[in-house]
Structures are given as structure tokens and as C-alpha cells.
Design an enzyme around this catalytic site. Structure first.
Site, PDB file in Angstrom:
ATOM      1  N   HIS A 133       0.177   2.185  -4.080  1.00  0.00           N
ATOM      2  CA  HIS A 133       1.591   1.772  -4.166  1.00  0.00           C
ATOM      3  C   HIS A 133       2.556   2.546  -3.252  1.00  0.00           C
ATOM      4  CE1 HIS A 133       0.614  -0.316  -8.002  1.00  0.00           C
ATOM      5  NE2 HIS A 133      -0.022   0.784  -8.349  1.00  0.00           N
TER       6      HIS A 133
HETATM    7  C1  BDR Z   1       3.994   3.285  -9.733  1.00  0.00           C
HETATM    8  O1  BDR Z   1       3.716   3.962 -10.946  1.00  0.00           O
HETATM    9  C2  BDR Z   1       2.922   5.093 -10.714  1.00  0.00           C
HETATM   10  O2  BDR Z   1       1.795   5.034 -11.514  1.00  0.00           O
HETATM   11  C3  BDR Z   1       2.597   5.115  -9.244  1.00  0.00           C
HETATM   12  O3  BDR Z   1       2.682   6.437  -8.736  1.00  0.00           O
HETATM   13  C4  BDR Z   1       3.633   4.223  -8.603  1.00  0.00           C
HETATM   14  O4  BDR Z   1       4.775   4.938  -8.217  1.00  0.00           O
HETATM   15  C5  BDR Z   1       3.259   1.952  -9.726  1.00  0.00           C
HETATM   16  O5  BDR Z   1       3.674   1.169 -10.789  1.00  0.00           O
END
Ligand code: BDR
Ligand code: CA
Length: 311
Positions: free
Chosen positions: A241
Site C-alpha cells: 500500500h
Molecule cells: C493501510 O493500513 C496499514 O495496515 C498499512 O500500513 C496501510 O497504511 C492499508 O489499509
């Protein structure tokens, strides 16, 4: 000329890769790293940020601890995804660096007031608590922020922590509401884009072949959360992400999106933290964000490998 940024983060393996990508990229000048509670509690996210800076060979980087709790609710964490440390998958030495004594929110406010107007971009990779708190405490900085490029929210992919919400926005919807209503130039990398940025065995193998300790750490982290996400989504890889935010700053041509209106659900318990994105422009609500929708995933993963291998 490089672009001045502040990374606001809750590392997290994917946050860590985003930090490494930024520190490896001459297009960006990281003024500081501000930590927030999210994937794991604040003490752990701050500790992890120090470890990542040392891994990158940047013990000079300033790391600030910020808010330990969301603005109006109890903290929700995600050890089930990221492991107990938040950085499970690679073993890093205990950091020698120290956290700065200044609070992250004060660092953000001071930086925005001291720098030329619209010269600093904020890059939030976690819940928006530090940013929302800074805007509440010092509303004058809204006009001084160049842009906020954040990872959060979803439209077509809807939710990953509840059926309706993405984790970062879900954890602190009140803070997100402040940010989305601030009038600041916003770029949003939602799940719609990050769920197209799937790691692969081939990419991890290529990283390991570099014989470089930074690439080894990235491969180890990716391997770790890939297991969880592959099972959850039924895909072969896992979404990486947060580096989407940094990649957008370096190579915006890797992404496409739409300028649309996005609002945050803060009332309903059922849909708390939902990003109500007017993707089809069915209302006359004015656009407040560039909401990304697609990515050149091959270009994205090549960029990450090329850059982190140089650290
Ligand atoms: C987001 O949530 C976290 O688990 C990850 O680091 C990312 O920023 C994805 O939903
Ligand atoms: Ca994150």
C-alpha cells in the site's frame, strides 16, 4: 530541485518500504518523519521508524513521536496483519538513534510556519491523527501546506478492516474528516489502487538476488505479510500500500485517477470511516481530492527495486 516532504507514518512493513523509497530518491528531501499510533502502538511505530532510518544509513534523520490515541476514540491496531512488532519478517538491530524531544504535531506546525508558503508536502501513511490535530491546533497552516498525498480509503474495494472502511481512515475518522474538509490540495491512494499493487514471488526473488541488506529486509517483510493477505484475498501476492504515496511523488505518470468529492462517514458505527467517494460524479459536491484508481504495477515494483537497491 527536490521536493520537501514530511512523512507521517505508523510502520508497518509497507510504511517501512515507503520510507526507504523516499530516502533513496533524489527527487525528495525528507525533512522529518512523524510517527503516529496505528498498525501498532506509538512506542512501537516510533521505534520502528528509527530502525528503518538506520537500515537506510540515515541516522541523521529526525524522527518525532506524535499522537498515541485517535482524536475521539480508542486505538485499533493491526498486529494480526503486521505481527507483534509491526515489522515482523526481518530482524533489525536495536536503534542507536533517539526520538526527537519535540512532539510530532508541533514539528509539523513549526515546519509549515517557518518554510515558504506551499513548499512542504505532507505524506500520511497511517491514521490521520497527527495531521488532524495539527490542523485543529493551528488552522493557519492549511493555507501553507503544498499538498497532502495520503494512503487511505477505498471506493470499489470498499473496506479491509470492516466491510465498509479502510484501516487508516477507520482508526481515526474524525481526523480524516478534518483533512478532507480542509481545502488542502489532496491526492488519495485508496485500496482501489493499492489492491492492484500486488507483490509477487518473482519480485521477492529478484530482491533477494541483489545481495543487499536493505533488499533482504524488504523481501523478508513482504514475505511475512504476503502470507496473511494472500489467504485473505485469495490472490498470489499482497498489496504493497504505502509506497504508492512516495511513488506518486516521484513518478505520477504511473497512476491515473479522478478529481472528485470525498467525504468521511463519522456518525454510523456500521460504516464508520467509510470514504464516500463520488467517483461517478452523481452529486454536485465540489471535488476536494484527486482519488487514484489505477497503477502501472510493473513500473511501480521496478521503481522500488531500482531505488532501494541503491541504499
Ligand atoms: C493501510 O493500513 C496499514 O495496515 C498499512 O500500513 C496501510 O497504511 C492499508 O489499509
Ligand atoms: Ca501505514
Amino acid at each position: 530541485m527536490s521536493r520537501d516532504i514530511i512523512i507521517d507514518t505508523d510502520p508497518g512493513q509497507d510504511d517501512a518500504v515507503a520510507i526507504l523509497l523516499a530516502l533513496a530518491s533524489p527527487e525528495l528531501n525528507v525533512l522529518g518523519i512523524t510517527c503516529v499510533a496505528g498498525n501498532v502502538p506509538l512506542a512501537r511505530t516510533s521505534h520502528n521508524a528509527l530502525q528503518v532510518c538506520e537500515l537506510a544509513g540515515r541516522p541523521d534523520m529526525r524522527v518525532f513521536a506524535g499522537c498515541a490515541q485517535p482524536m475521539g476514540r480508542g486505538l485499533v491496531t493491526a498486529e494480526h496483519v503486521h505481527g507483534a512488532t509491526g515489522l515482523d519478517g526481518a530482524t533489525l538491530p536495536e536503534p542507536q538513534m533517539q526520538i526527537q524531544s519535540e512532539h510530532a504535531v508541533d514539528f509539523i506546525i513549526k515546519s509549515m510556519r517557518q518554510a515558504p508558503i506551499k513548499s512542504i508536502t505532507l505524506c500520511p501513511l497511517g491514521p490521520l491523527t497527527n495531521i488532524g490535530t495539527a490542523l485543529l491546533k493551528a488552522p493557519d497552516i492549511a493555507d501553507r501546506i503544498a499538498q497532502i498525498v495520503l494512503m487511505g480509503g477505498a471506493y470499489f474495494e470498499v473496506g479491509n478492516i470492516t466491510p465498509a472502511a479502510e484501516f487508516n481512515i477507520f482508526v481515526d475518522p474524525e481526523a480524516a474528516d478534518i483533512v478532507f474538509k480542509s481545502g488542502i490540495d489532496l491526492v488519495v491512494a485508496p485500496l482501489d489502487v493499492t489492491h492492484k499493487a500486488l507483490t509477487s514471488k518473482a519480485w521477492i526473488t529478484d530482491l533477494r538476488a541483489k545481495n543487499n541488506n536493505v533488499c533482504d529486509a524488504v523481501a523478508g517483510w513482504t514475505d511475512f505479510f504476503e502470507r496473511f493477505d494472500s489467504e485473505k484475498y485469495g490472490t498470489h501476492g499482497a498489496p504493497l500500500h504505502d509506497p504508492c504515496v512516495v511513488a506518486y511523488l516521484i513518478a505520477p505518470n504511473l497512476f491515473t485517477g479522478r478529481h472528485i468529492n470525498v467525504q468521511i462517514e463519522i456518525q454510523s458505527e456500521l460504516t464508520r470511516g467509510m470514504t464516500v467517494a463520488d467517483w461517478w460524479r452523481v452529486t454536485d459536491r465540489p471535488a476536494n481530492a484527486l482519488f487514484l484508481g489505477d497503477i502501472d504495477a510493473t513500473g511501480y515494483f521496478n521503481l522500488i527495486t531500482e531505488r532501494v537497491a541503491q541504499l
